[in-house]
Design an enzyme around this catalytic site. Structure first.
Site, PDB file in Angstrom:
ATOM      1  N   TYR A  95      -0.846  -0.090  10.534  1.00  0.00           N
ATOM      2  CA  TYR A  95      -1.114  -0.538   9.165  1.00  0.00           C
ATOM      3  C   TYR A  95       0.019  -0.105   8.232  1.00  0.00           C
ATOM      4  CZ  TYR A  95      -3.593  -1.151   4.734  1.00  0.00           C
ATOM      5  OH  TYR A  95      -3.954  -1.542   3.471  1.00  0.00           O
TER       6      TYR A  95
ATOM      7  N   SER B 298       0.855  -1.190   0.000  1.00  0.00           N
ATOM      8  CA  SER B 298       0.000   0.000   0.000  1.00  0.00           C
ATOM      9  C   SER B 298       0.885   1.231   0.000  1.00  0.00           C
ATOM     10  CB  SER B 298      -0.902   0.012   1.242  1.00  0.00           C
ATOM     11  OG  SER B 298      -1.533   1.274   1.387  1.00  0.00           O
TER      12      SER B 298
END
Length: 227
Positions: free
Chosen positions: A137, A113
């Site tokens: 994350y 990501s």
């Protein structure tokens, strides 16, 4: 015509997806393995099942992703974001490298990501100093990208390539979880409408790296929008 192995946490949902794929492609060679990738024993059980049933593996897409609003630990006493988003793929790939080398040319695709660019305190992988859901994350996604670069160097000359990618801001349950805060909920409809892409669009770069002749032999690279 490929044999495709789905690894799903929920058997009913996984079987529904398997049947949908078979119906859409008319390819009956869609297999289902059930595992909770937060549990290392389950990850290793997946690897054992693959090795028992197949002598070669030509492609591995590491796509497991989770977002935990509060810090929780797994049965292995590891912070859950790092356990699912990074260690699951790390362990699975390590357990299956020999069958991938036997299948060479083969490809490993890590779904990372762009969140990896917004990391704070990057060495606190398990958020031991304090927990922020997005920070955890982002660290897990940085770990994906760093692992991809390092693994590509280790596998140089074996015929197994490693790439990682940002799929885009996909309209998914994970995104909904990220915005499920009282100070962010009002932003979610606008974000969903203006900034997100569909799961089908989100799969494009992943499938490009998995199947395109354009990237045959390309390794140790990070992609976004197929570039």
């Amino acid at each position: 015509g490929a044999t495709v192995i789905l690894v799903c946490r929920n058997r009913a949902a996984g079987e529904h997806a398997r049947q949908e794929i078979v119906a859409a492609t008319r390819n009956p060679q869609i297999e289902l393995l059930v595992a909770d990738l937060a549990v290392q024993a389950d990850v290793r059980a997946v690897a054992r099942a693959v090795r028992l049933q197949h002598q070669q593996l030509h492609l591995l897409i590491s796509n497991a992703g989770a977002y935990y609003p509060q810090r929780v630990t797994t049965a292995d006493n590891i912070e859950a974001t790092f356990a699912v988003n990074h260690l699951a793929g790390f362990i699975l790939i390590g357990e299956l490298l020999d069958v991938m080398k036997a299948a060479a040319p083969a490809r490993i695709v890590l779904v990372a990501s762009a969140a990896h660019q917004r990391v704070s305190d990057p060495e606190d992988w398990e958020s031991t100093k304090g927990y922020g859901a997005f920070a955890a994350y982002a660290r897990s996604k940085l770990a994906n990208v760093m692992f991809g670069y390092d693994l590509a160097r280790q596998l140089a000359g074996t015929g197994v390539t490693v790439t990682s990618c940002h799929p885009g801001l996909v309209n998914s349950q994970l995104l909904e979880t990220i915005y499920n805060r009282w100070w962010l909920r009002w932003l979610y409809p606008a974000t969903k409408e203006l900034l997100t892409i569909t799961p089908e669009q989100g799969a494009e770069t992943v499938l490009y790296l998995a199947t395109s002749a354009d990237v045959e032999g390309v390794t140790g690279k990070y992609f976004r929008k197929m570039k």
